[in-house]
Design a protein around this motif. Structure first.
Motif, short mmCIF file in Angstrom:
data_model
loop_
_atom_site.label_atom_id
_atom_site.label_comp_id
_atom_site.label_asym_id
_atom_site.label_seq_id
_atom_site.Cartn_x
_atom_site.Cartn_y
_atom_site.Cartn_z
N ASP A 81 1.28 -1.37 0.24
CA ASP A 81 -0.17 0.12 0.27
C ASP A 81 0.45 1.31 0.17
OD1 ASP A 81 -0.09 0.66 2.79
OD2 ASP A 81 -0.61 -0.56 3.57
N TYR A 82 -0.15 2.47 0.11
CA TYR A 82 0.52 3.29 0.03
C TYR A 82 1.74 4.02 0.86
CZ TYR A 82 -2.48 5.40 3.05
OH TYR A 82 -3.37 6.01 4.16
N GLU A 104 -10.08 0.04 -3.65
CA GLU A 104 -9.04 0.10 -3.10
C GLU A 104 -7.78 0.33 -2.89
OE1 GLU A 104 -8.07 -0.32 1.92
OE2 GLU A 104 -10.45 -0.89 1.51
N TYR A 105 -8.26 -1.11 -4.75
CA TYR A 105 -6.12 -1.77 -5.17
C TYR A 105 -6.26 -1.69 -6.27
CZ TYR A 105 -5.22 -3.42 -0.43
OH TYR A 105 -5.32 -4.16 1.06
N HIS A 109 -5.44 3.39 -3.57
CA HIS A 109 -4.39 3.69 -2.91
C HIS A 109 -3.22 4.20 -3.76
CE1 HIS A 109 -4.75 0.61 0.68
NE2 HIS A 109 -4.84 0.17 0.11
N SER A 144 -6.24 -7.62 0.37
CA SER A 144 -6.93 -7.57 -0.55
C SER A 144 -8.28 -7.24 -0.92
CB SER A 144 -6.39 -7.24 -2.39
OG SER A 144 -6.81 -8.87 -2.20
#
Length: 239
Positions: A81-82, A104-105, A109, A144
């Protein structure tokens, strides 16, 4: 100055296969880095990836800085992730998990990473990331909350990979997952290799030198070794 991506493309054009050691920073202590790097230096590895599915980002700068003291291979971030971004690395695989449908993925992110990346000098390499079923529930799948692509639907995998290329990604990464029971099947590697024109990375479940060679023979441009090397630093010295 030639970019890391240009070197990867040049290797593909010249049919030079690349071998990556994937290091999970969550499993590395600063004191273990020197002997680890000595093992990497005596291996045929051409690059280092660093990242993990559940790593919280702590000490990442120090870990990479220490690796650079003992090893001069290019270091690419393979972030879960970031939070796993460090300017100490040379480049980052800017991943989009296109095998799943969790926003999100796919994009969240990535958006969160923008203000961090803008403050770095990292080479950013857009990478389409496809999780392939491997006989077990992997950390990537759990974190994920996405299902892997089924190995019996090669056509769908090929279309997904090609969509990743059409979207402008510079690399395609087929991943069976860390500690996978089964690696990505060779027939899938060959089919995707024939479908896309950009470099193809294969990782997960590859546990022997023979398996590495067979993965290359199937059409991989880059093979990633993680758990096998993590569990045995003399992996590349085996017959």
């Amino acid at each position: 100055m030639t970019s890391i991506y240009q070197e990867i493309v040049s290797a593909k054009v010249n049919q030079k296969k690349l071998l990556v050691i994937l290091l999970d920073p969550e499993k590395i202590s600063l004191t273990s880095i020197k002997p680890l790097c000595l093992s990497i230096k005596t291996s045929p590895a051409t690059h280092i990836f660093i990242g993990g599915s559940t790593f919280n980002g702590s000490n990442l700068d120090k870990i990479i800085s220490e690796i650079k003291k003992y090893c001069n291979l290019p270091i690419l971030l393979f972030p879960g992730d970031y939070k796993q971004i460090s300017n100490e690395a040379n480049a980052v695989l800017f991943l989009s998990l296109i095998s799943g449908r969790n926003p999100e993925y796919l994009i969240d992110h990535q958006i969160n990473a923008v203000p961090i990346l803008e403050k770095t000098n990292l080479e950013i390499i857009p990478t389409a990331y496809l999780l392939i079923e491997s006989g077990t529930v992997t950390a990537v799948e759990r974190v994920s909350k996405t299902a892997p692509l089924k190995t019996n639907d090669i056509e769908h995998i090929c279309k997904t990979a090609k969509a990743g290329e059409f979207l402008g990604n510079k690399l395609i990464y087929l991943e069976a997952g860390s500690g996978a029971q089964k690696a990505v099947p060779h027939e899938i590697i060959t089919a995707v290799s024939n479908k896309v024109n950009i470099p193809l990375i294969i990782g997960g479940g590859i546990r022997s030198l023979d398996a590495i060679q067979k993965t290359f023979d199937a059409g991989a441009d880059i093979v990633v070794i993680g758990t096998a090397f993590e569990n045995d630093n003399t992996f590349f010295k085996h017959d």
